[in-house]
Design an enzyme around this catalytic site. Structure first.
Site, mmCIF file in Angstrom:
data_model
loop_
_atom_site.group_PDB
_atom_site.id
_atom_site.type_symbol
_atom_site.label_atom_id
_atom_site.label_comp_id
_atom_site.label_asym_id
_atom_site.label_seq_id
_atom_site.Cartn_x
_atom_site.Cartn_y
_atom_site.Cartn_z
ATOM 1 N N LYS A 229 0.846 -1.194 0.000
ATOM 2 C CA LYS A 229 0.000 0.000 0.000
ATOM 3 C C LYS A 229 0.878 1.240 0.000
ATOM 4 C CE LYS A 229 -4.076 -2.075 0.182
ATOM 5 N NZ LYS A 229 -4.925 -2.240 1.368
ATOM 6 N N ARG A 269 -2.836 -10.292 4.430
ATOM 7 C CA ARG A 269 -3.013 -10.436 2.974
ATOM 8 C C ARG A 269 -1.797 -9.806 2.310
ATOM 9 N NH1 ARG A 269 -4.973 -7.381 -1.304
ATOM 10 N NH2 ARG A 269 -6.229 -8.504 -2.872
#
Length: 292
Positions: A229, A269
């Site tokens: 991210k 994840r």
């Protein structure tokens, strides 16, 4: 092959969920696994590297991405499911469409990972409710790729009046209540605070990670998706890493994975399974020692 999904849901060790993007435009690996044979090979490689779950997504959710047609999404997802289910994989489907979820579950997937947390397609929770053995990941969500204001994606959906932790927690619990009202059972639900979704900066995401214990206290398993991210790159840049590349982001993600395991996250994840597998093993051992 029968898979005990209750044991998956109730796992006391943090699991590793490997990301399989069957997309053209995902931010880190768009197009790499679009071919069904490549998707199968990558999924098998992640299983060999230690992935407990493979998360299949056929539509990018990055800011600015264009929606994939429903028929195309279903075709891509079912190709991967049909290839990997016979290998004994635990398969999660990253979709916001009830029709895709229904078809995937019918073909042998076991988990639906809905980034809209039941808000975009109101029929999706009902689909999950019809598959009693399936699991449903409810993610905090404030709108479909909303708020691309200027150069800061999600800028106008990232205002948290009472602080990011309190607002995200309260909003996520309201989403869970709606999913329960649709017939999904509590023992099917996993929650995800949605790092990066309407949370563009370090100042949004780091407090949520630090508050993992609070989310755990809600009584549902917690999934954390920090991998690659943009806030991970920002963390590295703030620490003096010049132009962080994908490898350095994966290293930082592994560090976050270890901390999440140490604090009892249900799963992380990630894109680089091998690095986070080792990191999670350390975090699990650390937590086990603390609990002894």
């Amino acid at each position: 092959m029968s898979i005990d999904m209750k044991a998956i849901h109730d796992s006391r060790r943090t699991l590793v969920m490997g990301v399989l993007n069957i997309t053209e435009d995902s931010f880190s690996d768009g197009g790499l696994w679009l071919d069904p044979a490549a998707a199968k090979a990558h999924g098998e490689a992640m299983m060999k590297d230690g992935a407990d779950i493979i998360d299949i997504g056929a539509e990018s959710t990055r800011p600015g991405a264009k929606r994939v047609g429903e028929a195309d999404e279903k075709t891509r997802v079912l190709g991967a499911v049909d290839a990997l289910a016979p290998e004994g994989a635990v398969l999660s489907i990253d979709t916001t469409r009830a029709s895709v979820a229904s078809a995937a579950l019918e073909h042998g997937a076991q988990i639906i990972n809905d980034v809209s947390g039941g808000q975009l397609d109101r029929e999706l929770p009902h689909v999950v409710a019809d598959y009693a053995e399936s699991l449903y990941i409810v993610q905090h969500w404030r709108g479909w790729l909303a708020g691309a204001a200027g150069n800061v994606p999600d800028a106008d959906t990232s205002v948290y009046e009472h602080g990011v932790v309190r607002d995200v927690y309260d909003e996520l619990m309201r989403q869970v209540d709606a999913v329960l009202a649709a017939g999904v059972r509590a023992e099917q639900i996993i929650i995800d605070p949605g790092l990066g979704f309407s949370k563009p900066g370090v100042e949004h995401n780091l407090p949520i990670l630090k508050a993992l214990d609070r989310f755990n206290a809600a009584g549902y398993p917690v999934l954390i998706g920090a991998s690659r991210k943009r806030f991970v790159g920002a963390l590295l840049a703030d620490a003096g890493v010049d132009e962080p590349d994908m490898a350095s982001k994966d290293n930082a993600t592994a560090a976050i994975s270890a901390l999440c395991a140490e604090h009892g996250a249900w799963a992380v994840r990630v894109h680089d399974v091998a690095k986070s597998r080792d990191a999670v093993a350390v975090g699990n051992a650390w937590r086990g020692c603390a609990d002894a």
